[in-house]
Structure formats: C-alpha cells, structure tokens
Scaffold this active site. Structure first.
Site, mmCIF file in Angstrom:
data_model
loop_
_atom_site.group_PDB
_atom_site.id
_atom_site.type_symbol
_atom_site.label_atom_id
_atom_site.label_comp_id
_atom_site.label_asym_id
_atom_site.label_seq_id
_atom_site.Cartn_x
_atom_site.Cartn_y
_atom_site.Cartn_z
ATOM 1 N N LYS A 72 -26.967 -3.958 -44.560
ATOM 2 C CA LYS A 72 -27.723 -3.350 -43.455
ATOM 3 C C LYS A 72 -27.764 -1.831 -43.611
ATOM 4 O O LYS A 72 -28.823 -1.217 -43.525
ATOM 5 C CB LYS A 72 -27.050 -3.756 -42.135
ATOM 6 C CG LYS A 72 -27.749 -3.284 -40.894
ATOM 7 C CD LYS A 72 -27.375 -4.122 -39.693
ATOM 8 C CE LYS A 72 -26.010 -3.808 -39.129
ATOM 9 N NZ LYS A 72 -25.921 -2.474 -38.496
ATOM 10 N N ASP A 118 -16.466 -2.787 -38.982
ATOM 11 C CA ASP A 118 -17.341 -3.854 -38.479
ATOM 12 C C ASP A 118 -16.730 -5.243 -38.664
ATOM 13 O O ASP A 118 -17.222 -6.224 -38.100
ATOM 14 C CB ASP A 118 -18.710 -3.787 -39.173
ATOM 15 C CG ASP A 118 -19.482 -2.525 -38.795
ATOM 16 O OD1 ASP A 118 -19.195 -1.949 -37.729
ATOM 17 O OD2 ASP A 118 -20.358 -2.111 -39.566
HETATM 18 C C1 S3P Z 1 -23.064 2.424 -40.142
HETATM 19 C C2 S3P Z 1 -21.900 3.061 -39.850
HETATM 20 C C3 S3P Z 1 -20.870 2.511 -38.959
HETATM 21 C C4 S3P Z 1 -21.034 1.002 -38.760
HETATM 22 C C5 S3P Z 1 -22.444 0.622 -38.504
HETATM 23 C C6 S3P Z 1 -23.358 1.068 -39.642
HETATM 24 C C7 S3P Z 1 -24.040 3.112 -41.030
HETATM 25 O O1 S3P Z 1 -20.951 3.148 -37.700
HETATM 26 O O2 S3P Z 1 -20.204 0.569 -37.707
HETATM 27 O O3 S3P Z 1 -22.549 -0.801 -38.375
HETATM 28 O O4 S3P Z 1 -24.980 2.456 -41.524
HETATM 29 O O5 S3P Z 1 -23.892 4.321 -41.244
HETATM 30 P P1 S3P Z 1 -20.299 4.616 -37.477
HETATM 31 O O6 S3P Z 1 -20.814 5.463 -38.544
HETATM 32 O O7 S3P Z 1 -20.747 5.091 -36.135
HETATM 33 O O8 S3P Z 1 -18.821 4.387 -37.519
#
Ligand code: S3P
Length: 437
Positions: free
Chosen positions: A23, A317
């Site tokens: 993702k 996550d």
């Molecule tokens: C993500 C960073 C994470 C993660 C999210 C996706 C990203 O969040 O929890 O599902 O794609 O940069 P944070 O950067 O806020 O910790």
C-alpha cells in the site's frame, strides 16, 4: 467483501500466495509518477484497494492523466498543467493520501485544494504535517480534515519531528523538494523509508544519516517503471495464522522486505532464535526495495514476546494481529511505546482490547500499548471492524482460532488494503468465509 462475515475454526493454513501489493509503495509510485518532470510512468501490480484508488482519484483531479491498462498495470502521466481552479480532493479513509498530498501541494503555486476524508480520517491529526509545513511558509488551514491548502513559495527547514511517522517525514521531504535550500527531518526512531529509497533510485539525492533525512530543493526526476512488491503488513495476517495453527506452511512470493518494515521478522528472530520458523530465498530488488520469497511454518511452541522502542515503527500496522498471536503464546506479552495506535484508522489499542476481551482473552489496555496473558482458548463472539481494515482482518484470524462462530460486522472495510482477503483465506485454510450483505 460482504458487510458481515462469519468465521469458523480452521485447522491449518497451507499454500503459496502472492500477497496484495504494498500500500505504501503503490501510493508513492502513483504520486511520484504524477510529480515527474516528464513522461508516462508504468506501475505494475499496483494495490487495487480503496486507499490507493483514493490517491489515483486525487491525482486525476489535480491534472494527472491515468490509464488503466489492465488489472495489473496503470500508467500515469507527469502533470504538466496543474489544475487551475479550486478543487476538492477526496482522500477517503487514507491518511497517507492526505498527509503526503499536503506536502506535495504546499509548494505548488496556483493550486488551491480542499482535502476531505471519511468519518475516520476526519478525526485523525493533520496538525502533525500542517504545523511544520506552515513553518516552511505553506498556506494551510485546519488541524483535521477538511484541510485547505493554497500552494506558495516555501523555505527549507530543519525539523525535529516529535513522532516517528513516515507520513510526516515524507510530506516534509516532498515539500522540501519544492523549497529553496536544504530541508532536514529528524525522527525519534526511524520510520519506513520508502520515500527515500524510491526517490534515490530515481536519481534524487537524499542524504540519510542516523534518524535524519535531508533533501536539497529543486531536484526532479523522469517517468519510471515500477513493479510493486507484496505488502508484508498484509502477509502478516497469514504469518500469524501459520504460527498459531499446527501443521501450517505458507509461502509468499514477491514479498517486500524493506528493513524498515520487517520488524515482525526480527520479532520472530527474538522469539525463536536458531529455531526460526522462517526461510527467505530468491532476494531481488525493485527501485531500491528488497523483495524475496518467504516460507513460514508453524513452530512447536509459542513463547510470549515484547514489542517496544525502535521496533514499534517497524511493525506498527501488524500490532492488532500480533495481539491476537499473543493470546496463543505462553506467558505475558507486553506491547509498549505504541501510543501511535490510538490515532490510526481507529483507536487500535481500545478496539483490540475490547474485542479480544469479548472473545475471552486476558488482555489489558495501557496508555501506550497492551498486556496479554496467554495462552487462552478464544471463544467466538460478535465483533466490529469499526471501519478499520486491519481490525477486520485481525479478527478473522482470531475467529480461525476460536471455538464456535465469530461474526465480524462492517467487514467490507477490509477492501481498503486487501480486496482478495476472503479468497486467500479460503485458499490457505480450505474454509469459506461466509458473507452476508
Ligand atoms: C504509512 C506510514 C505509517 C503506516 C501507514 C502507512 C506510509 O503511518 O501506519 O499504514 O505509507 O507512510 P505513520 O507514518 O503515520 O506512522
């Protein structure tokens, strides 16, 4: 995915799958394609989940040309003419879309955008990106969605982030690429470094020293081709299923194993030492991102574990499903330093504790984590994803371990990141997830 899912106990999980594409990497591939100086980028095997579709929709509204060649290929043209009238950008449920777009749009002269999201996203903190961007000279209104941005000239900053967040870091670095001077972001612990790796592979100079990353403004790149690796955060559901069900063996093909995302593998290393249930082969690389084939088998025993400190951002996550694993482990599992879980798609500490307790687990919520005493035989119960994809999937795995029937309400949230979840569940366990509505 149906609105209501019924899960029955399973015996083992066996088979080979390609987990859904990453993702975080799909969002970035789409955004970096639109931001390229020129050309049409080819993104192969993008994640087709709703979050990444939100990013595509926003980029299209901003002036990107999107061609869906097939289920497994999307082509995105570099934006030559950014939208000339005020636009509303619907980020859906996706925090990554909203936060990274804030960084991208803050320095785009002439762009005027209002970023909106669903009820969950509208509650999540956006001040964490708006505040540093304002320090760079950005015109941003709002601490939560709707966020109003008017693109303007930016100055570089040296920013000490109070949170280890790749979304915050990426937003500032992307704004820094449009600012005059060198922008630096320093984090308390390193967060996922996909932005740094991908942009470096595209020829951008990003200096990474310790927990800091720096970029010089004005750097550009051209269109590219990227085959998106599989998402370790999605594979984690089957890893836990394989660990907790005797006689299991699951193989993941094309799995992304960027070290800033492999906290779960390090955790298993700490739990099992030389008797690792994991075997990694065939390592390759895709735009700076390591990819491999990974096999996981059920081990003979499941010891309790501890998650804390710099491990937390590297498996943030995966914590909901690791809490499910903890209910099957022998001893007291402690998860701390994970207060970020409270500002995800739901308050994941509160929701996981509430529903695992309902299933009979011995679990206690802490301000920054959870304490779980195991092992316990879980009992089927009625639970609710509360609109959070990872909660929906974590409780499908909990249901596979429980006596009786587990019903998951609002299970359709799973489509946010894993549209093929029910199909893979059936392929690996032989048990059909029965849906209604
Ligand atoms: C993500 C960073 C994470 C993660 C999210 C996706 C990203 O969040 O929890 O599902 O794609 O940069 P944070 O950067 O806020 O910790």
């Amino acid at each position: 995915m149906s609105r209501r899912l019924s899960v029955r106990p399973c015996s083992s999980f066996r088979g080979t799958i390609r987990p859904p594409s990453d993702k975080s990497l799909t969002h970035r591939a789409y955004m970096f394609a639109a931001l390229a100086r020129q050309g049409i980028s080819i993104v192969k095997h993008p994640l087709t989940g709703e979050d990444c579709e939100s990013t595509l929709g926003c980029l299209e509204a901003l002036g990107a040309s999107i061609q869906r060649i097939s289920e497994t290929e999307v082509r995105i043209g570099a934006v030559n003419d950014w939208v000339g009238h005020p636009v509303t950008l619907d980020c859906g449920n996706s925090g990554t879309t909203m936060r990274l777009l804030c960084g991208i749009l803050a320095g785009r002269d002439g762009v005027e955008a209002t970023l909106v999201g669903d009820a969950s996203l509208a509650k999540r903190p956006m001040g964490r990106v708006a505040e540093p961007l304002r320090r760079m000279g950005a015109e941003i209104e709002g601490e939560t969605a709707p966020i109003r941005i008017r693109g303007s000239r930016l100055e570089a900053i040296d920013y000490q982030s109070p949170v280890a967040s790749a979304q915050v870091k990426s937003a500032i670095l992307l704004a820094g690429l449009r600012a005059s001077g060198q922008t630096t972001v320093t984090e308390p612990f390193p967060s996922r470094d996909h932005t740094e790796r991908m942009l470096t592979a595209l020829g951008v100079q990003i200096d990474c020293v310790g927990n800091s990353a720096s970029v010089q403004g004005g750097q550009e790149w051209d269109a590219f081709e990227f085959d998106v690796p599989g998402d370790i955060s999605s594979a984690a559901f089957w890893m836990v299923a394989a660990l907790a069900h005797e006689g299991s063996e699951v193989v993941f093909e094309g799995l992304g194993v960027n070290p800033s995302r492999t906290g779960i593998l390090d955790l298993l290393g700490a739990m099992f030492g030389n008797e690792s249930p994991i075997d990694i082969t065939g390592e390759t690389e895709e735009l700076g991102e390591p990819v491999c084939r990974l096999k996981i088998q059920s081990p003979g025993r499941l010891p309790a574990f501890t998650i804390q400190g710099d491990l937390v951002p590297r498996l943030i996550d995966e914590i909901p499903v690791l809490a499910v694993l903890a209910t099957q482990c022998d001893g007291t599992t402690v998860i701390r330093d994970a207060q970020e879980l409270r500002v995800k798609e739901t308050d994941r500490i509160a929701v996981v504790t509430q529903y695992l307790s309902a299933m009979g687990a011995d679990i206690e919520a802490m301000p920054d984590g959870m304490v779980v005493r195991g092992p316990t035989q879980l009992q089927g119960a009625e639970v609710d994803s509360a609109g959070d994809h990872r909660i929906g999937m974590a409780f499908a795995i909990a249901g596979s371990l429980a006596h009786g029937e587990t019903v998951i309400e609002n299970a359709h949230a799973i489509d946010t990141s894993y549209p093929g979840f029910a199909r893979h569940f059936e392929q690996l366990s032989g048990i059909v997830l029965e849906g209604q509505g």
